[in-house]
Scaffold this motif. Structure first.
Motif, mmCIF file in Angstrom:
data_model
loop_
_atom_site.group_PDB
_atom_site.id
_atom_site.type_symbol
_atom_site.label_atom_id
_atom_site.label_comp_id
_atom_site.label_asym_id
_atom_site.label_seq_id
_atom_site.Cartn_x
_atom_site.Cartn_y
_atom_site.Cartn_z
ATOM 1 N N ILE A 212 -16.642 15.399 -3.632
ATOM 2 C CA ILE A 212 -17.525 16.314 -4.358
ATOM 3 C C ILE A 212 -18.971 15.815 -4.431
ATOM 4 N N PRO A 213 -19.231 14.527 -4.754
ATOM 5 C CA PRO A 213 -20.628 14.079 -4.778
ATOM 6 C C PRO A 213 -21.348 14.258 -3.444
ATOM 7 N N ASP B 107 -27.406 18.106 -8.076
ATOM 8 C CA ASP B 107 -27.274 16.793 -8.701
ATOM 9 C C ASP B 107 -25.791 16.422 -8.810
ATOM 10 N N PRO B 108 -25.321 15.432 -8.037
ATOM 11 C CA PRO B 108 -23.896 15.070 -8.091
ATOM 12 C C PRO B 108 -23.485 14.472 -9.428
ATOM 13 N N ALA B 109 -24.406 13.796 -10.106
ATOM 14 C CA ALA B 109 -24.071 13.190 -11.396
ATOM 15 C C ALA B 109 -23.778 14.254 -12.441
ATOM 16 N N PHE C 56 -24.276 12.234 -16.076
ATOM 17 C CA PHE C 56 -22.844 12.107 -15.803
ATOM 18 C C PHE C 56 -22.040 12.285 -17.085
ATOM 19 N N GLY C 57 -22.658 11.902 -18.218
ATOM 20 C CA GLY C 57 -21.998 12.066 -19.513
ATOM 21 C C GLY C 57 -22.212 13.430 -20.131
ATOM 22 N N SER D 69 -18.477 6.929 -4.775
ATOM 23 C CA SER D 69 -19.343 7.783 -3.954
ATOM 24 C C SER D 69 -20.780 7.783 -4.456
ATOM 25 N N MET D 70 -20.946 7.840 -5.779
ATOM 26 C CA MET D 70 -22.293 7.809 -6.343
ATOM 27 C C MET D 70 -22.996 6.497 -5.991
#
Length: 458
Positions: A415-416, A425-427, A270-271, A344-345
């Motif tokens: 989006i996720p 991969d949503p992250a 995510f970062g 969402s995540m």
């Protein structure tokens, strides 16, 4: 005075000093006094050649114990620099689950070279386990366990345990597994060690087995294992194949560790760390390349969002104060989007949301975005008015905020789910997509609104 000076010596300095002295016994005693975090930090501060010398100075058994205290990727980095034979001797001594975790971090060629030098029987066993996904029961299980046939008596089991104390000391004995036969290990029952010790010796082992035998498939995923241990108060669960044959056991502690590692990797992705793993002990070129893989596409997307400003050059020239508030609108809307992404995540991880829930999430986030947008819009209108005294700019910014916050919340929430439905991969991808979309909408809405107001008032 000398004691005070010694207290200031950092663990990595002392560790490196012992390595330079090649004092094996002092080295062995010292590293065992360090916590896992202290040891990992101390080893990471050492040069690569000193790390290699450190593990070669230790016996393979001690070196394996040391590597098990390090992050898997750090242990793999050390092993891949060693001669294959030396690395194989150490891997031979690792716990079975650690063998798989460390070898999975190595390049295929390095892993193959190490396996080639290992004990053939051990290497074949490892090859079978490496085939499993690391986040499945097969990938997490340990293959050191104790099993006895159906017809065994309690006294037979206790006698066997006492006669193999040294050999079994390496096994995490929490349960005894009852199988059909030693040659054909079909799982029949599970006996707690407490029940074994407190039962008369003449009793059949099967008669003190737990009534309901719980087991998991070798392909069960990490989520299934986590849910199992949430429901059941066991410290380990047996792993079986499709035929019900016992393959190994998964420890509760290993599942908790794997869940934590997965969360850490998601946070890293995510970062913007694409691989989900990076340590500062890695080569600079490797680290830079991995980060650029995320930053270069982000640069292109950001440039695309910023390009909308060029369409309104005349408006910006006429009202230069807009340049000051465009980043504020984009920033607030982006924060709203990131909050929605986080929710969402979280719901995806807990199984509370699925890609099929897209419209529900859309409606929920739109309502929250509208409420937040109204509050922030009023505050921004007042701020702009007090700051610039320009009513038109205040109206443009104040009206734009609710619209862009709604867009941010909806895009961030949806989006996720869309990416998960596409098996992506949503992250990894949610951040850049949300940022680009929200920035584009924020810039366009504020500038278009201001242009329209200026045109209306002449």
């Amino acid at each position: 005075m000398s004691e005070d000076i010694e207290l200031t010596i950092q663990p990595w300095d002392h560790l490196e000093e012992l390595v330079d002295q090649q004092d094996r016994e002092a080295l062995r005693q010292f590293w065992r006094t360090l916590t896992s975090s202290e040891l990992a930090r101390a080893v990471s501060r050492m040069e690569t050649d000193k790390q290699q010398l450190l593990v070669t100075l230790l016996d393979p058994d001690d070196a394996a114990d040391l590597l098990e205290e390090l992050p898997h990727i750090q242990a793999a980095d050390i092993l891949e620099e060693l001669p294959a034979a030396d690395a194989a001797a150490i891997v031979d001594e690792l716990d079975s689950d650690e063998q798989v975790d460390v070898l999975n971090e190595l390049d295929d060629d390095d892993a193959a070279a190490i396996l080639e030098k290992m004990d053939p029987e051990e290497a074949d066993d490892v090859r079978e386990r490496v085939k499993y996904n690391p986040d499945t029961a097969g990938g997490l299980m340990i293959t050191e366990y104790l099993s006895y046939p159906l017809n065994a008596k309690v006294m037979d089991v206790l006698a066997d345990l006492r006669s193999h104390v040294e050999e079994y000391s390496e096994v995490d004995v929490r349960y005894i597994y009852v199988v059909d036969t030693i040659e054909n290990e079909l799982l029949q029952g599970v006996v707690r060690l407490k029940d074994l010790v407190l039962t008369p010796g003449h009793v059949d082992l099967m008669s003190i087995s737990l009534q309901d035998v719980s087991s998991v498939s070798d392909v069960a995923g990490l989520d299934d294992l986590e849910h199992f241990f949430d429901r059941e108060d066991f410290s380990a669960v047996p792993v079986v194949d499709q035929q019900g044959e016992l393959l190994g056991t998964v420890l509760r502690s290993d599942v908790h560790e794997a869940v934590g590692e997965r969360s850490d990797k998601k946070l890293m992705r995510f970062g913007g760390i694409i691989t989900g793993e990076e340590l500062r002990t890695m080569p600079t070129a490797v680290r830079a390349a991995r980060r650029l893989m995320y930053l270069l596409p982000t640069l292109l997307l950001t440039a695309l969002a910023a390009s909308v400003i060029s369409l309104f050059e005349d408006t910006i020239k006429e009202v230069t104060a807009l340049a000051m508030f465009l980043p504020l609108v984009a920033g607030l809307s982006g924060c709203s989007g990131n909050q929605a992404v986080a929710v969402s995540m979280r719901e995806l991880a807990l199984g509370l949301a699925k890609p099929a829930d897209l419209m529900r999430v859309f409606a929920k986030e739109a309502s929250v975005g509208f409420a937040i947008g109204l509050v922030m819009g009023v505050l921004m209108f007042a701020m702009v008015l007090l700051w610039t005294g320009n009513t038109y700019v205040g109206i443009a910014v104040g009206v734009s905020i609710p619209l862009t916050v709604i867009v941010g919340a909806v895009v961030g929430g949806c989006i996720p789910l869309v990416l998960t439905g596409m098996k992506l991969d949503p992250a990894m991808a949610s951040g850049p997509i949300v940022t680009t979309t929200v920035d584009f909408c924020a810039f366009f809405t504020v500038l278009k609104m201001t242009t329209a107001i200026l045109a209306a008032v002449g």
